[in-house]
Motif scaffolding. Structure first.
Motif, PDB file in Angstrom:
ATOM      1  N   ILE A   1       0.840  -1.204   0.000  1.00  0.00           N
ATOM      2  CA  ILE A   1       0.000   0.000   0.000  1.00  0.00           C
ATOM      3  C   ILE A   1       0.870   1.248   0.000  1.00  0.00           C
ATOM      4  N   THR A   2       1.934   1.240   0.801  1.00  0.00           N
ATOM      5  CA  THR A   2       2.847   2.379   0.834  1.00  0.00           C
ATOM      6  C   THR A   2       3.509   2.582  -0.524  1.00  0.00           C
ATOM      7  N   ALA A   3       3.955   1.496  -1.149  1.00  0.00           N
ATOM      8  CA  ALA A   3       4.597   1.594  -2.459  1.00  0.00           C
ATOM      9  C   ALA A   3       3.635   2.155  -3.507  1.00  0.00           C
ATOM     10  N   LEU A   4       2.376   1.737  -3.454  1.00  0.00           N
ATOM     11  CA  LEU A   4       1.382   2.258  -4.391  1.00  0.00           C
ATOM     12  C   LEU A   4       1.150   3.745  -4.166  1.00  0.00           C
ATOM     13  N   GLY A   5       1.064   4.151  -2.899  1.00  0.00           N
ATOM     14  CA  GLY A   5       0.878   5.566  -2.592  1.00  0.00           C
ATOM     15  C   GLY A   5       2.032   6.420  -3.094  1.00  0.00           C
ATOM     16  N   LEU A   6       3.255   5.952  -2.898  1.00  0.00           N
ATOM     17  CA  LEU A   6       4.421   6.685  -3.389  1.00  0.00           C
ATOM     18  C   LEU A   6       4.436   6.749  -4.907  1.00  0.00           C
ATOM     19  N   SER A   7       4.080   5.653  -5.563  1.00  0.00           N
ATOM     20  CA  SER A   7       4.069   5.625  -7.025  1.00  0.00           C
ATOM     21  C   SER A   7       3.015   6.565  -7.591  1.00  0.00           C
ATOM     22  N   LEU A   8       1.910   6.716  -6.883  1.00  0.00           N
ATOM     23  CA  LEU A   8       0.840   7.592  -7.348  1.00  0.00           C
ATOM     24  C   LEU A   8       1.174   9.071  -7.191  1.00  0.00           C
ATOM     25  N   LEU A   9       1.923   9.420  -6.153  1.00  0.00           N
ATOM     26  CA  LEU A   9       2.076  10.826  -5.796  1.00  0.00           C
ATOM     27  C   LEU A   9       3.471  11.403  -6.014  1.00  0.00           C
ATOM     28  N   LEU A  10       4.509  10.622  -5.763  1.00  0.00           N
ATOM     29  CA  LEU A  10       5.868  11.158  -5.792  1.00  0.00           C
ATOM     30  C   LEU A  10       6.481  11.034  -7.182  1.00  0.00           C
ATOM     31  N   ARG A  11       7.110  12.091  -7.624  1.00  0.00           N
ATOM     32  CA  ARG A  11       7.823  12.089  -8.898  1.00  0.00           C
ATOM     33  C   ARG A  11       9.275  12.518  -8.656  1.00  0.00           C
ATOM     34  N   SER A  12      10.184  11.927  -9.405  1.00  0.00           N
ATOM     35  CA  SER A  12      11.589  12.273  -9.254  1.00  0.00           C
ATOM     36  C   SER A  12      12.351  11.862 -10.492  1.00  0.00           C
ATOM     37  N   ASP A  13      13.402  12.624 -10.827  1.00  0.00           N
ATOM     38  CA  ASP A  13      14.290  12.231 -11.916  1.00  0.00           C
ATOM     39  C   ASP A  13      15.539  11.563 -11.365  1.00  0.00           C
ATOM     40  N   SER A  14      15.482  11.229 -10.076  1.00  0.00           N
ATOM     41  CA  SER A  14      16.602  10.559  -9.422  1.00  0.00           C
ATOM     42  C   SER A  14      16.119   9.268  -8.774  1.00  0.00           C
ATOM     43  N   TYR A  15      16.692   8.144  -9.178  1.00  0.00           N
ATOM     44  CA  TYR A  15      16.324   6.875  -8.569  1.00  0.00           C
ATOM     45  C   TYR A  15      16.746   6.834  -7.101  1.00  0.00           C
ATOM     46  N   GLY A  16      17.792   7.571  -6.767  1.00  0.00           N
ATOM     47  CA  GLY A  16      18.218   7.639  -5.372  1.00  0.00           C
ATOM     48  C   GLY A  16      17.168   8.274  -4.485  1.00  0.00           C
ATOM     49  N   ALA A  17      16.508   9.323  -4.993  1.00  0.00           N
ATOM     50  CA  ALA A  17      15.456   9.983  -4.222  1.00  0.00           C
ATOM     51  C   ALA A  17      14.265   9.053  -4.029  1.00  0.00           C
ATOM     52  N   ILE A  18      13.929   8.275  -5.055  1.00  0.00           N
ATOM     53  CA  ILE A  18      12.816   7.327  -4.960  1.00  0.00           C
ATOM     54  C   ILE A  18      13.121   6.243  -3.933  1.00  0.00           C
ATOM     55  N   ALA A  19      14.328   5.687  -3.993  1.00  0.00           N
ATOM     56  CA  ALA A  19      14.723   4.660  -3.038  1.00  0.00           C
ATOM     57  C   ALA A  19      14.756   5.215  -1.623  1.00  0.00           C
ATOM     58  N   CYS A  20      15.205   6.454  -1.477  1.00  0.00           N
ATOM     59  CA  CYS A  20      15.264   7.100  -0.168  1.00  0.00           C
ATOM     60  C   CYS A  20      13.865   7.270   0.413  1.00  0.00           C
ATOM     61  N   ALA A  21      12.942   7.755  -0.404  1.00  0.00           N
ATOM     62  CA  ALA A  21      11.570   7.945   0.064  1.00  0.00           C
ATOM     63  C   ALA A  21      10.940   6.621   0.460  1.00  0.00           C
ATOM     64  N   SER A  22      11.184   5.584  -0.323  1.00  0.00           N
ATOM     65  CA  SER A  22      10.612   4.264  -0.031  1.00  0.00           C
ATOM     66  C   SER A  22      11.171   3.701   1.269  1.00  0.00           C
ATOM     67  N   PHE A  23      12.474   3.805   1.453  1.00  0.00           N
ATOM     68  CA  PHE A  23      13.103   3.305   2.672  1.00  0.00           C
ATOM     69  C   PHE A  23      12.607   4.072   3.900  1.00  0.00           C
ATOM     70  N   LEU A  24      12.599   5.395   3.824  1.00  0.00           N
ATOM     71  CA  LEU A  24      12.181   6.209   4.959  1.00  0.00           C
ATOM     72  C   LEU A  24      10.711   5.971   5.307  1.00  0.00           C
ATOM     73  N   ALA A  25       9.882   5.769   4.285  1.00  0.00           N
ATOM     74  CA  ALA A  25       8.457   5.546   4.526  1.00  0.00           C
ATOM     75  C   ALA A  25       8.237   4.314   5.391  1.00  0.00           C
ATOM     76  N   ILE A  26       8.873   3.206   5.019  1.00  0.00           N
ATOM     77  CA  ILE A  26       8.692   1.972   5.774  1.00  0.00           C
ATOM     78  C   ILE A  26       9.405   2.034   7.119  1.00  0.00           C
ATOM     79  N   ALA A  27      10.614   2.557   7.137  1.00  0.00           N
ATOM     80  CA  ALA A  27      11.377   2.621   8.386  1.00  0.00           C
ATOM     81  C   ALA A  27      10.680   3.469   9.442  1.00  0.00           C
TER      82      ALA A  27
END
Length: 303
Positions: A93-119
């Motif tokens: 559910i968290t991954a779907l929410g991030l995919s729907l709302l967050l945009r980035s041209d950096s894969y590092g920023a996407i991975a960071c947001a995903s890690f921080l969200a769950i942690a």
């Protein structure tokens, strides 16, 4: 209803997990996963988003791996069988929410947001309940990092859904089903009523036509936020009266951020700042804690 039997043998340790999966929608999270997946597919196929499949895959993999690692590092007080695997529903559910709302041209920023969200679910928690909506936490922290650490690598695409009334009806219809299962419709209604009232008064004061107000209130991002993000039962107050006060506070703060400070991400910052007050609300108003599964399956509760 009896569980369906598989035509092949599976390990005993996984049997109860698979028998759960063969009777879908006992868990309210199943509805959230289904409908958020529909929104993601609908958006990618009809709104022409510049969302790369690699970014989506990275979001899901990071969320799943972080969930498995964190539940191993911070096991629940009363661990149950298969809890690690069932908790992946929340990570999805968290991954779907991030995919729907967050945009980035950096894969590092996407991975960071995903890690921080769950942690954040495991680090910021009290009595087994996390303070923040995970997706909201990941989005806001990455936006703040974007302001102070890197530049133009992450943003929330608030206008991705436009103001099409058809999308609004889809959101309301499917979101209403989820809220019925979760039992947190009061939070969404109170937020939307309070926010609509404030926007309506501002619209009247400025002398704008009512179609301007309609456009602002039928935004797909606003409805996605109201129906799915602020209704996460594991990060909002347990008591109904506390939830109503909490929803009004978010609406007021979001209105101020948007119309006084002209912040396009006002809703997310408002929820981020108000969320920790959930702990105080639960102490002031005592109420039973929400459980994802029916009581007879309560031993499978997960993060």
């Amino acid at each position: 209803m009896q569980s369906l039997k598989l035509p092949f043998a599976i390990p005993r340790s996984l049997f109860r997990f698979f028998s759960f999966g063969l009777a879908p929608f006992r868990d309210a999270r199943d509805y959230q996963i289904l409908f958020l997946s529909v929104f993601l597919l609908l958006g990618v196929s009809t709104r022409d988003w510049s969302l790369k499949p690699i970014a989506i895959a990275l979001t899901f993999v990071t969320c799943w791996l972080t969930q498995i690692c964190m539940i191993s590092i911070f096991p629940p007080a009363t661990p149950q069988k298969n809890e690690r695997w069932l908790s992946l529903k929340s990570a999805t559910i968290t991954a779907l929410g991030l995919s729907l709302l967050l945009r980035s041209d950096s894969y590092g920023a996407i991975a960071c947001a995903s890690f921080l969200a769950i942690a954040s679910k495991f680090i910021f928690r009290t009595n087994g309940k996390h303070w923040f909506n995970p997706a909201n936490f990941g989005i806001v922290v990455v936006l703040l990092l974007d302001s102070f650490v890197w530049n133009n690598h992450a943003w929330v695409s608030n206008g991705q859904w436009g103001e099409d009334s058809l999308y609004a009806l889809v959101f309301l219809g499917l979101g209403g089903i989820v809220l019925k299962k979760v039992g947190r419709w009061d939070t969404s209604v109170m937020f939307l009523v309070a926010y609509s009232l404030l926007e309506g008064l501002r619209n009247l004061w400025l002398g704008w036509t009512w179609d301007v107000l309609a456009h602002r209130l039928t935004s797909g991002s606003l409805l996605l936020f109201a129906l799915f993000m602020i209704t996460d039962p594991r990060s909002i107050p347990n008591a109904k009266v506390a939830r109503l006060i909490w929803a009004v506070a978010i609406a007021v703060l979001a209105f101020i951020f948007r119309n006084v400070f002209f912040n396009s991400d006002a809703m997310f910052y408002a929820l981020f700042l108000i969320s920790p007050l959930t702990v105080l609300c639960d102490r002031l108003w005592n109420a039973p804690r929400f459980q994802w599964l029916p009581k007879r399956y309560s031993t499978f509760l997960s993060n």
